[in-house]
Write an enzyme that holds these catalytic residues in place. Structure first.
Site, mmCIF file in Angstrom:
data_model
loop_
_atom_site.group_PDB
_atom_site.id
_atom_site.type_symbol
_atom_site.label_atom_id
_atom_site.label_comp_id
_atom_site.label_asym_id
_atom_site.label_seq_id
_atom_site.Cartn_x
_atom_site.Cartn_y
_atom_site.Cartn_z
ATOM 1 N N SER A 157 0.825 -1.321 0.017
ATOM 2 C CA SER A 157 0.012 -0.073 0.011
ATOM 3 C C SER A 157 1.034 1.088 0.014
ATOM 4 C CB SER A 157 -0.869 0.032 1.279
ATOM 5 O OG SER A 157 -1.992 0.731 1.037
ATOM 6 N N ASP A 409 -8.007 -5.738 -6.157
ATOM 7 C CA ASP A 409 -7.798 -4.533 -5.125
ATOM 8 C C ASP A 409 -8.261 -3.194 -5.517
ATOM 9 O OD1 ASP A 409 -6.839 -2.900 -3.211
ATOM 10 O OD2 ASP A 409 -4.884 -3.404 -3.496
ATOM 11 N N HIS A 434 -5.809 -6.464 -1.474
ATOM 12 C CA HIS A 434 -4.620 -5.513 -1.159
ATOM 13 C C HIS A 434 -3.584 -6.307 -0.374
ATOM 14 C CE1 HIS A 434 -3.722 -1.458 -0.958
ATOM 15 N NE2 HIS A 434 -3.890 -1.336 0.466
#
Ligand SMILES: *[C@@H]1O[C@H](CO)[C@@H](O)[C@H](O)[C@H]1NC(C)=O
Ligand SMILES: *[C@@H]1O[C@H](CO)[C@@H](O)[C@H](O)[C@H]1NC(C)=O
Ligand SMILES: *[C@@H]1O[C@H](CO)[C@@H](O)[C@H](O)[C@H]1NC(C)=O
Ligand SMILES: *[C@@H]1O[C@H](CO)[C@@H](O)[C@H](O)[C@H]1NC(C)=O
Ligand SMILES: *[C@@H]1O[C@H](CO)[C@@H](O)[C@H](O)[C@H]1NC(C)=O
Length: 477
Positions: A157, A409, A434
């Site tokens: 991320s 995602d 994710h």
């Protein structure tokens, strides 16, 4: 940051499990509060977690570039590094991002003013990490006759963005990077603003078009049902809210809270139960949609009842939640830190349109900056800061980076999904959520995640082999 972007971005109001699976030692290092001027010598204590059990001789440093949250929650959800540390003889380090967890440059005053918060930037954080790496090189140099250990950065991320950025900006400190679900192209003009919600919608529709359609109908139902005070109370008991929304701002907040949950479920739609964002079952969207599809609804009330009951998959999986606090996520310190970053350098344009299941929302940079000014007393300089700072799509001079993305995602919208050059590898998990690939191995793992993990290991091995060969040549004096 509902009022600003509709959803809070990475939203790690992460749970720190009471008994940690992965054990690390906690250490602190003094780093400058401001790396980029010489007007102050002030420092603060940056936290990092370390485990050298498997480290041997010239083995690499596996360095997790911490994101916007308590570093231990990332350590506990990045088992991949622990799984491969032993075969690589690696030293494991998780470095905390400044202004999160315990790494507060101004103690409990860190968040009180823009004057202090201004030191919360990705550039300062990367410079912190380079200090930590330098410190580790000194501390461990005897392990390899005084030679510099190769460093592999990992991140998921925003942390994945940082792992790519640190390799690009500081190639002398970092040999290579595994950047998982890193939306480095979720910036102005690099990606259509509707992609994020389009992908999220696709995930729900792939389980059941009916489910996505019910959600699509729910926004208008919320807006029209909550016109009267009585119905506001009615919805409060229906959705088990802690407080009755009264103003139209409150209704906006409620809509933001609900849409954020829908996004979060897509982010953590893993094939086994997790407690990363909150306690959740395997494939939470499948659970949510099958509950929702089991209801028939005929009016706003019955529609909202079916949504409220289905949301319990996310809000009340443990059956112990008293009520739903729609303020909860925005009051979390970690999140308001990210919101500040989103109001300074990290402006990520997003919008929703007719063809997705979310409430329509245009991208309005003017409104965005006004909200930033109201919330934090700062405004982004422009929408282009991260592009100037990190190159946008023009990253062809970079090397030794793997960009991995799960196509289910929402954040894959800003991911690097196409070829840049021979030394940047692009991998996708067609069925992945994710940064799924950074998680530890699990019996329920899909074949695509196993393939991606072994790809990562192969790349790291390739980078290391070259490093050790070149090192031998350069350092024969
Ligand atoms: C490091 O991890 C190993 C397991 O791989 C564990 O046995 C050990 O206690 C850990 N060390 C520290 C200092 O936590
Ligand atoms: C803030 O930190 C200072 C110094 O550590 C301490 O004396 C003070 O009590 C703290 N204030 C609050 C409100 O926690
Ligand atoms: C809530 O509204 C529905 C539909 O208007 C109604 O049937 C129900 O009795 C109301 N419940 C309460 C507690 O007011
Ligand atoms: C949210 O928090 C504010 C301030 O703490 C409070 O006044 C408001 O009632 C809360 N709203 C809801 C719906 O919980
Ligand atoms: C959570 O589930 C329990 C048990 O079913 C219920 O009593 C409680 O009201 C629920 N809380 C929320 C917030 O949904």
């Amino acid at each position: 940051m509902k009022s600003v972007i509709g959803i809070s971005l990475f939203s790690f109001f992460a749970i720190v499990a009471s008994d940690d699976v992965y054990k690390l030692e906690t250490k602190y290092i003094d780093v400058p509060i401001d790396h980029f001027s010489y007007t102050s010598d002030a420092t603060f204590k940056l936290r990092y977690l370390i485990n050298d059990t498997h480290h041997d001789k010239g083995g690499p440093i596996f360095f997790y570039t911490g994101n916007e949250g308590n570093i231990n929650s990332f350590a506990q959800n990045t088992g991949f590094i622990f799984d491969i540390a032993e075969p690589f003889d690696a030293l494991i380090v998780f470095a905390e991002h400044r202004f999160y967890g315990e790494s507060m440059p101004f103690g409990n005053q860190s968040y009180v003013s823009p004057k202090n918060l201004g030191y919360l930037t990705s550039q300062q954080a990367l410079a912190d990490f380079v200090y930590v790496i330098d410190h580790l090189q000194n501390e461990y140099k005897s392990r390899w006759n005084g030679k510099k250990l190769p460093v592999i950065a990992f991140g998921g991320s925003y942390g994945g963005m940082l792992s790519a950025y640190i390799r690009m900006k500081y190639p002398a400190s970092v040999l290579g990077a595994i950047a998982s679900s890193a939306p480095i192209w979720q910036f102005n003009g690099l990606t259509p603003c509707e992609d994020f919600y389009r992908i999220t919608t696709g995930v729900y529709a792939s389980y059941s078009p009916k489910c996505a359609n019910t959600i699509k109908n729910s926004w208008k139902a919320i807006r029209s049902f909550t016109q009267t005070p009585d119905n506001k109370k009615n919805l409060t008991s229906l959705w088990k809210l802690c407080n009755t929304p009264s103003t139209s701002d409150d209704i906006d907040k409620l809509v933001g809270w609900y849409s954020e949950i829908l996004v979060n479920m897509a982010m953590v739609n893993y094939p086994y139960p997790t407690n990363f964002l909150t306690n959740l079952p395997a494939y939470p969207i499948l659970q949510f949609c099958s509950t929702l599809d089991s209801y028939t609804w005929s009016d706003d009330y019955s529609l909202l009842k079916s949504i409220g009951d289905s949301l319990q998959i996310y809000t009340n999986y443990t059956k112990s939640a008293k009520c739903n606090d729609i303020n909860e996520t925005s009051s979390n310190v970690g999140e308001s830190g990210w919101d500040f970053q989103a109001c300074t350098e990290m402006v990520m344009p997003m919008c929703s349109v007719d063809s997705d299941m979310f409430e329509n929302a245009a991208w309005d940079f003017n409104k965005y900056t006004n909200d930033c000014s109201k919330n934090f007393n700062v405004r982004p300089r422009s929408q282009n800061e991260p592009i100037l700072e990190y190159g946008g799509k023009d990253i062809s001079t970079a090397s030794n980076i793997v960009f991995s993305n799960g196509l289910l995602d929402p954040w894959s919208s800003g991911g690097v999904l196409r070829r840049i050059n021979d030394n940047i590898k692009i991998v996708v998990l067609p069925d992945g959520a994710h940064h799924y690939d950074l998680r530890g191995k699990n019996d329920e793992d899909t074949s695509s995640v196993k393939m991606v993990r072994s790809f990562h290991a192969k790349e790291i091995k390739r980078w290391l082999k070259k490093y050790y060969e070149n090192y031998a040549q350069v350092h024969v004096i």
